[in-house]
Design a protein around this motif. Structure first.
Motif, mmCIF file in Angstrom:
data_model
loop_
_atom_site.group_PDB
_atom_site.id
_atom_site.type_symbol
_atom_site.label_atom_id
_atom_site.label_comp_id
_atom_site.label_asym_id
_atom_site.label_seq_id
_atom_site.Cartn_x
_atom_site.Cartn_y
_atom_site.Cartn_z
ATOM 1 N N LEU A 1 -30.749 47.516 -14.065
ATOM 2 C CA LEU A 1 -29.299 47.488 -14.235
ATOM 3 C C LEU A 1 -28.759 46.247 -13.532
ATOM 4 C CD1 LEU A 1 -26.673 49.040 -15.107
ATOM 5 C CD2 LEU A 1 -26.744 50.103 -12.837
ATOM 6 N N ARG A 2 -27.925 45.489 -14.206
ATOM 7 C CA ARG A 2 -27.361 44.283 -13.614
ATOM 8 C C ARG A 2 -26.129 44.658 -12.787
ATOM 9 N NH1 ARG A 2 -27.653 38.706 -14.629
ATOM 10 N NH2 ARG A 2 -29.016 39.029 -16.425
ATOM 11 N N SER A 3 -25.958 44.031 -11.604
ATOM 12 C CA SER A 3 -24.792 44.287 -10.758
ATOM 13 C C SER A 3 -24.211 42.960 -10.270
ATOM 14 C CB SER A 3 -25.167 45.173 -9.564
ATOM 15 O OG SER A 3 -26.130 44.543 -8.732
ATOM 16 N N PHE A 4 -22.921 42.999 -9.918
ATOM 17 C CA PHE A 4 -22.199 41.798 -9.494
ATOM 18 C C PHE A 4 -21.331 42.103 -8.279
ATOM 19 C CE2 PHE A 4 -23.092 41.114 -13.931
ATOM 20 C CZ PHE A 4 -23.359 39.754 -14.032
ATOM 21 N N SER A 5 -21.201 41.122 -7.404
ATOM 22 C CA SER A 5 -20.249 41.176 -6.294
ATOM 23 C C SER A 5 -19.571 39.818 -6.176
ATOM 24 C CB SER A 5 -20.941 41.538 -4.976
ATOM 25 O OG SER A 5 -21.889 40.537 -4.616
ATOM 26 N N VAL A 6 -18.498 39.764 -5.380
ATOM 27 C CA VAL A 6 -17.745 38.525 -5.223
ATOM 28 C C VAL A 6 -17.577 38.213 -3.745
ATOM 29 C CG1 VAL A 6 -15.484 39.669 -5.256
ATOM 30 C CG2 VAL A 6 -15.667 37.266 -5.953
ATOM 31 N N ASP A 7 -17.597 36.934 -3.409
ATOM 32 C CA ASP A 7 -17.329 36.493 -2.047
ATOM 33 C C ASP A 7 -16.775 35.076 -2.119
ATOM 34 O OD1 ASP A 7 -17.084 36.548 0.663
ATOM 35 O OD2 ASP A 7 -19.227 36.813 1.087
ATOM 36 N N PHE A 8 -16.340 34.580 -0.968
ATOM 37 C CA PHE A 8 -15.764 33.242 -0.901
ATOM 38 C C PHE A 8 -16.708 32.292 -0.182
ATOM 39 C CE2 PHE A 8 -12.079 35.962 -1.468
ATOM 40 C CZ PHE A 8 -11.340 35.264 -2.413
ATOM 41 N N ALA A 9 -16.765 31.074 -0.659
ATOM 42 C CA ALA A 9 -17.550 30.047 0.028
ATOM 43 C C ALA A 9 -17.025 29.879 1.450
ATOM 44 C CB ALA A 9 -17.451 28.731 -0.741
ATOM 45 N N GLY A 10 -17.929 29.791 2.396
ATOM 46 C CA GLY A 10 -17.545 29.620 3.793
ATOM 47 C C GLY A 10 -17.122 30.889 4.491
ATOM 48 N N ALA A 11 -17.291 32.042 3.833
ATOM 49 C CA ALA A 11 -16.807 33.302 4.414
ATOM 50 C C ALA A 11 -17.516 33.645 5.720
ATOM 51 C CB ALA A 11 -16.972 34.439 3.416
ATOM 52 N N ASP A 12 -18.791 33.310 5.848
ATOM 53 C CA ASP A 12 -19.518 33.661 7.069
ATOM 54 C C ASP A 12 -18.880 33.039 8.304
ATOM 55 O OD1 ASP A 12 -21.307 35.141 5.653
ATOM 56 O OD2 ASP A 12 -22.868 33.601 5.587
ATOM 57 N N ALA A 13 -18.382 31.826 8.168
ATOM 58 C CA ALA A 13 -17.795 31.132 9.311
ATOM 59 C C ALA A 13 -16.326 31.487 9.513
ATOM 60 C CB ALA A 13 -17.949 29.622 9.128
ATOM 61 N N GLU A 14 -15.611 31.827 8.430
ATOM 62 C CA GLU A 14 -14.156 31.943 8.512
ATOM 63 C C GLU A 14 -13.631 33.377 8.482
ATOM 64 O OE1 GLU A 14 -12.584 27.858 6.518
ATOM 65 O OE2 GLU A 14 -13.514 29.294 5.136
ATOM 66 N N PHE A 15 -14.495 34.358 8.219
ATOM 67 C CA PHE A 15 -14.039 35.740 8.108
ATOM 68 C C PHE A 15 -13.412 36.234 9.416
ATOM 69 C CE2 PHE A 15 -14.765 40.298 8.714
ATOM 70 C CZ PHE A 15 -14.114 40.800 7.586
ATOM 71 N N ARG A 16 -12.292 36.963 9.285
ATOM 72 C CA ARG A 16 -11.641 37.630 10.422
ATOM 73 C C ARG A 16 -11.430 39.090 10.077
ATOM 74 N NH1 ARG A 16 -8.107 33.393 9.693
ATOM 75 N NH2 ARG A 16 -6.376 34.830 9.254
ATOM 76 N N ALA A 17 -11.892 39.977 10.945
ATOM 77 C CA ALA A 17 -11.753 41.408 10.691
ATOM 78 C C ALA A 17 -10.290 41.830 10.773
ATOM 79 C CB ALA A 17 -12.582 42.206 11.690
ATOM 80 N N THR A 18 -9.854 42.668 9.833
ATOM 81 C CA THR A 18 -8.521 43.259 9.838
ATOM 82 C C THR A 18 -8.682 44.757 9.584
ATOM 83 O OG1 THR A 18 -8.126 43.069 7.445
ATOM 84 C CG2 THR A 18 -7.628 41.127 8.808
#
Length: 604
Positions: free
Chosen positions: A284-301
């Motif tokens: 089964l094919r699956s997909f997700s989405v993320d943003f380039a640079g997210a590892d460095a720029e992510f902030r928890a909310t």
């Protein structure tokens, strides 16, 4: 999944208006890239754009049946998941089928049961039936409003379509809005079911049908939630939810085209993926989405405490899907916004619509149908504000909380005219009166029934609309198992104390799929659709805001208090429902873009 459009006029001869009907239909070509059809009579015209999912050669529309010298014509969008069962019932009643499509099941269901057909359907759909013998149009929308259907009534008839653009293509309709619509333009979750910010443009409300005849336009409900005492114990409840969800996912796996799943690594999407995988002999094919640079720029909310990607990868490995990550470049989001706006015809959610638009574009390269975990939070109780005492017991919409309203940024004279605080209270009071109460229920149980009901209104409808519009812009059908009405009817009556039996959100769902999911996903906190925390994107949004506040050509600028807007833009404090202040202010930019691009005047 398809696009439908049409026009009924009891005075005008519509056989002279074929070009206009063709234009109304043609604007929906992205919803239905596989075929186009049109049927025109003196007083009714129906158009159709087809996305072929079932019975590829046999499901062409509009579909016509001739009875007693009159024509019954159907233009249909959606999927009826129990169509095989209904086909057997109708065959036993003497109906002969020419195709294997669910479209013909809907048409013959109308011939057998009339408007009561809707009581037999299980699925997501929006359709129009013209009954030539009765000279009556029937517009129908599914129970939860998964599929859209807009209409513009006028004294001699009605225009309708899957998207506003279909109605806008007819010169009888002129796009206008008003200052009174600003609260809904700034926060579409405030919209009442059926309401749009455009003058004289409505949606068929979820679970409703609209009859149009020479006496006028009449909208009536055919379904609503009913509160009953829940008598099952916890073990039985968990088992029932598992059985219902497994049945729903199994039904929604039926397609004659490539099918995939959207897998964020959260509880909801992973549950759907795990159950879907059980119906596939191959990968089964699956997909997700993320943003380039997210590892460095992510902030928890509070709403996004963790990143999706590690969990999506873990879930894909555990279930064994062929997983693909769609990585969005934050620097390119602004370039996608005009396309997202053209898909929605109403103000977008900025980066969120743009990134989803890109995600679905990539998904469509591989699949025509996707399953999604949308609506589980509204059905089972998953959002963080469900667990904040002050928010739950506040005298307004819990998903608004005590945060700033964008109408607070309007100039005083407009605020005095539209009285947004009173408007919010009126909307809240109106929906609160519609909560299906349970006799004898009180305290937190009664309040949480109200909170969940409020979440099933504007907030869920807006999320479903966004999902539909961004996916159908690419001719991608997204199915939402948690919107199955039989599942909702059961879960609705599970007491709140059982819904949080393990002290966490969505306890019943968590228990129902515990054997299918990796432990890390089962323990994971709710995390909303990804946002970018890119400094570059934030700077671009701030620059656009500054330009708006100084642009004499901006239709929105004269309505805003620039000092207050800049104060809010400088707020860096934590917010429960948004990623940051730039996220909060995005609607100002997108409303301004919409007013310009669609040339919508704002009346006082």
């Amino acid at each position: 999944m398809c696009g439908i459009a049409g026009w009924v006029d009891f005075v005008r001869d519509l056989t002279t208006q074929r070009d206009t009907v063709r234009a109304m239909t043609a604007g929906l070509h992205r919803r239905g890239p596989d075929a186009e059809g049109m049927w025109v009579s003196p007083h009714a015209a129906l158009g159709h754009r087809r996305l072929a999912v079932l019975d590829i050669p046999g499901g062409r529309q509009p579909m016509v049946d001739r009875r007693a010298g009159a024509e019954i014509v159907l233009s249909y969008s959606g999927e009826v998941y129990n169509y095989r069962e209904l086909r057997r019932q109708l065959s036993a009643r003497g109906h002969n089928f020419r195709t294997s499509s669910d479209t013909e099941v809907v048409l013959r269901g109308y011939l057998e049961w009339g408007a009561a057909l809707v009581d037999h359907l299980r699925g997501m759909y929006a359709f129009a039936i013209w009954d030539g013998g009765r000279e009556e149009l029937l517009l129908v929308r599914d129970r939860l409003g998964v599929k859209p259907l807009y209409y513009h009534p006028y004294p001699d008839g009605i225009l309708f379509g899957s998207e506003p653009k279909a109605v806008m293509a007819n010169p009888r309709f002129t796009a206008r809005t008003s200052e009174q619509a600003l609260p809904v333009l700034f926060n579409p979750r405030l919209a009442m079911p059926g309401e749009t910010p455009l003058d004289d443009l409505r949606q068929v409300r979820p679970g409703h049908l609209v009859r149009v005849d020479r006496s006028g336009v009449h909208e009536t409900p055919y379904w609503r939630l009913v509160s009953r005492e829940h008598t099952d114990d916890e073990a039985t409840t968990v088992a029932t939810v598992r059985d219902l969800l497994a049945e729903v996912v199994g039904q929604q796996m039926v397609a004659d085209v490539p099918l995939c799943v959207l897998l964020s690594g959260g509880l909801d999407s992973t549950a759907v993926t795990a159950l879907a995988a059980r119906h596939r002999s191959g990968s089964l094919r699956s997909f997700s989405v993320d943003f380039a640079g997210a590892d460095a720029e992510f902030r928890a909310t509070p709403l996004r405490p963790e990143q999706d990607t590690p969990y999506a990868r873990l879930a894909a490995r555990h279930i064994g899907t062929a997983h693909q990550e769609v990585v969005v470049d934050p620097a390119g989001l602004d370039d996608l916004l005009p396309r997202a706006l053209a898909a929605r015809d109403l103000p977008t959610l900025g980066q969120f619509d743009a990134s989803m638009y890109q995600l679905f574009g990539e998904v469509r390269r591989h699949s025509t149908v996707a399953l999604s975990g949308e609506a589980a939070d509204e059905v089972f109780g998953g959002y963080p504000w469900f667990f904040d005492h002050d928010t739950v017991w506040g005298d307004t919409f819990p998903w608004l909380g005590n945060g700033i309203r964008l109408t607070d940024l309007l100039v005083p004279e407009i605020r005095a005219r539209i009285r947004p605080d009173d408007d919010e209270r009126d909307r809240y009071a109106t929906l609160l009166r519609q909560v299906p109460r349970l006799d004898g229920e009180s305290g937190l149980e009664a309040r949480m029934r109200a909170v969940l009901h409020l979440s099933l209104q504007g907030p869920l409808l807006y999320l479903l609309d966004r999902k539909d519009r961004m996916s159908m812009a690419h001719g991608l059908e997204v199915r939402v198992p948690f919107c199955d009405h039989r599942l909702l009817e059961y879960v609705w009556n599970i007491p709140w104390k059982m819904k949080i039996a393990d002290g966490r959100e969505k306890s019943v769902l968590r228990a129902a799929v515990a054997d299918l999911l990796p432990a890390e996903v089962l323990r994971r906190r709710k995390s909303a659709y990804p946002a970018t925390f890119s400094a570059e994107h934030g700077s671009a949004v701030r620059t656009r805001l500054d330009r708006l506040l100084t642009d004499p050509a901006s239709p929105l600028r004269p309505m805003l208090d620039p000092v207050r807007v800049r104060e809010v833009a400088g707020d860096t404090g934590p917010m429960m429902t948004v990623a940051d202040s730039m996220h909060l202010l995005l609607p100002l930019l997108e409303v301004d873009r919409w007013l310009r691009d669609y040339r919508v005047p704002v009346r006082t």
